[in-house]
Design an enzyme around this catalytic site. Sequence first.
Site, mmCIF file in Angstrom:
data_model
loop_
_atom_site.group_PDB
_atom_site.id
_atom_site.type_symbol
_atom_site.label_atom_id
_atom_site.label_comp_id
_atom_site.label_asym_id
_atom_site.label_seq_id
_atom_site.Cartn_x
_atom_site.Cartn_y
_atom_site.Cartn_z
ATOM 1 C CE1 TYR A 120 -3.125 3.112 0.727
ATOM 2 C CE2 TYR A 120 -3.307 2.149 2.653
ATOM 3 C CZ TYR A 120 -3.076 3.296 1.640
ATOM 4 O OH TYR A 120 -4.854 4.238 1.981
ATOM 5 C CE LYS A 150 -5.822 1.676 -1.259
ATOM 6 N NZ LYS A 150 -5.752 3.371 -1.143
#
Length: 286
Positions: A120, A150
Amino acid sequence: QINLSVIRQYVDYLVSEQNVKNVFVNGTTGEGLSLNIQERKQLAEEWVCQGKDKLDHVIIHVGALSLPESQELARHAASIGASGIAVMAPFFFKPTNKDELIAFSQKVASEAPAVPFYYYHIPPLTGVKIRVEELLDGIKEHIPTFQGVKFSDTDLLDLAQCINKNEREQFTFLYGVDEQLLSALAIGADGAVGSTYNYLGRKTNLMLQAFAKPDLALARKYQFLTGEFLNFVIKLGLGVAQTKAVMTAVSGIPMGPPRLPLADASPEFILKARAKLDSLAWPHGD
């Protein structure tokens, strides 16, 4: 306090009203880093439980400042049947280079050896600016479960290099800056994770369909309208608390106040944001 009782209603709303069948739990909008370990586990369990046979993927964010806590959350996510786990970089004592970040991530991923792992990337909040292009070079050797990223940053050159260099690896790139999604799709992003999809999921899906056709003029209309709304509320002071307030207003599901140090959205913000959202003229009268 966390409110588990609304999650069933929340899942049903996402699926039936927004055509959203994938969720990212305990991330930024979910205030994951403001919750204790027990709360994060309870939320993860409830989303997996209520999402059974309704949601396609439940990805649990298990990042933490403490490695043992992150490992504990990874083991827990694996034990409840999460579709994937994600980790953001620790942001107090920060990794200063690719090797340190991979070492931390590997220690977490290895606790859930059968679960796809996502990095992330959110440098505006973590302050960790290690380029993802660099990070991905040879990452599978260290983290066999590595699935993708992400990518919550505006650096589209970095994202483009990631996609260009890793086509054979078939990594998944999920974009996290909602007002720039169309730009990310144009360079090959696979999908998106973002807070506006809670209440603009259906509109965003229509944009994705238009892009796939391809009908770029129509896709741009959707992106420009999302951007118009976000530009308006960012100037008013958009944050997690305000996002929750908009979602409450649109869905009717009580998303509750944020946890300190975040402050609740003002009634004035809610009124203006709702009026702006209602004023947008979406294509096809949708």
